[in-house]
Design a protein around this motif. Structure first.
Motif, short mmCIF file in Angstrom:
data_model
loop_
_atom_site.label_atom_id
_atom_site.label_comp_id
_atom_site.label_asym_id
_atom_site.label_seq_id
_atom_site.Cartn_x
_atom_site.Cartn_y
_atom_site.Cartn_z
N LYS A 216 7.84 14.94 0.53
CA LYS A 216 8.67 15.07 -0.66
C LYS A 216 9.05 13.74 -1.27
CE LYS A 216 11.78 17.62 1.44
NZ LYS A 216 12.96 18.49 1.67
N HIS A 217 8.68 12.63 -0.65
CA HIS A 217 9.14 11.33 -1.09
C HIS A 217 7.97 10.41 -1.43
CE1 HIS A 217 13.11 12.55 0.21
NE2 HIS A 217 12.58 12.90 1.36
N GLY A 218 8.10 9.67 -2.55
CA GLY A 218 7.10 8.70 -2.92
C GLY A 218 7.15 7.49 -2.01
N GLU B 171 8.30 5.01 11.30
CA GLU B 171 7.22 4.97 10.31
C GLU B 171 6.40 6.24 10.38
OE1 GLU B 171 4.40 1.57 10.49
OE2 GLU B 171 5.79 0.77 9.01
N ALA B 172 6.07 6.66 11.61
CA ALA B 172 5.30 7.89 11.78
C ALA B 172 6.09 9.09 11.29
CB ALA B 172 4.92 8.05 13.24
N PHE B 173 7.38 9.10 11.57
CA PHE B 173 8.23 10.24 11.24
C PHE B 173 8.49 10.31 9.74
CE2 PHE B 173 12.14 12.53 10.64
CZ PHE B 173 12.12 13.51 11.61
N VAL B 174 9.01 9.23 9.17
CA VAL B 174 9.36 9.23 7.75
C VAL B 174 8.11 9.31 6.89
CG1 VAL B 174 10.46 7.92 5.90
CG2 VAL B 174 11.52 8.01 8.16
N ILE C 204 21.43 12.31 4.16
CA ILE C 204 21.07 13.72 3.99
C ILE C 204 19.56 13.88 3.97
CG2 ILE C 204 21.11 15.65 2.36
CD1 ILE C 204 23.97 14.72 1.61
N ALA C 205 18.86 12.99 3.26
CA ALA C 205 17.40 13.07 3.19
C ALA C 205 16.77 12.90 4.57
CB ALA C 205 16.85 12.03 2.23
#
Length: 207
Positions: free
Chosen positions: A20-22, A12-15, A72-73
């Protein structure tokens, strides 16, 4: 594998740090990463990711072309954080090159242990990507590595460029096998051992 709680907290902290992501994309990435860690990439399907993210499997395709695009993301996020975090240390001009090298290694060891599941995804799943994506991401990894090499050559003018490259590759490469070994114990102790071993490699005398 690590239990749901710690995995979810670190992912959660990382992502969640990705810009770049909503919100929906971040949830999909978060849940996909958790499932890749728990089940493995091959055993995780789009429907599984959708269910975990609270949407239908087909709804995932509104955000990503498929499971491989999600992988990839995640790898791109890993490399983004590695690059940004390392550069924040490298540009601390109030420190000497030696101080920056020590700080860089301390940061890397801490980063790897705080995000170990995603480090394993980065190292373990990169070979399965399509050749064009794999080459692109390897180039990004090489840029990060060359920044380390440049700093090491400032600290160690006695090293050749090849010697510095070998030292950096060796030091960075020792982290993932340690994580994969699931040694247990106090994370701070593991971090301190990693830091000491990485510094030993960087400071090893030239042949």
């Amino acid at each position: 594998m690590t239990s749901d709680g710690p995995v979810m907290a670190e992912l959660e902290a990382f992502v969640g740090s990705g810009r770049k992501h909503g919100a929906r994309k971040r949830v999909i990435l978060l849940q996909a990463a958790r499932l890749f860690v728990e089940r493995g990439y091959d055993l995780t399907g789009i429907d599984d990711i959708g269910a975990a993210a609270g949407v239908s499997g087909p709804a995932v395709y509104r955000h990503f072309a498929g499971k491989q695009a999600i992988l990839i993301a995640l790898i791109e996020l890993s490399l983004e954080r590695l690059g940004e975090g390392g550069r924040a240390v490298l540009t601390a001009r109030e420190q000497s090159p030696e101080e920056r090298l020590v700080a860089l290694i301390e940061w890397f060891a801490a980063f790897a242990l705080e995000n170990q599941e995603l480090m394993l995804i980065l190292q373990g799943e990169l070979p399965r990507l399509p050749e064009e994506d794999r080459r692109r991401l390897i180039r990004e990894m090489r840029v990060v590595r060359e920044e380390w090499v440049s700093l090491l050559l400032q600290v160690r003018p006695d090293l050749s460029a090849l010697g510095a490259q070998i030292a950096v590759i060796s030091a960075m490469g020792m982290v993932t096998p340690v994580i994969a070994a699931r040694l247990g114990g106090d994370v701070a102790v593991v971090r301190d051992h990693l830091r000491a071993q990485m510094l030993a490699v960087m400071r090893a005398p030239a042949p």
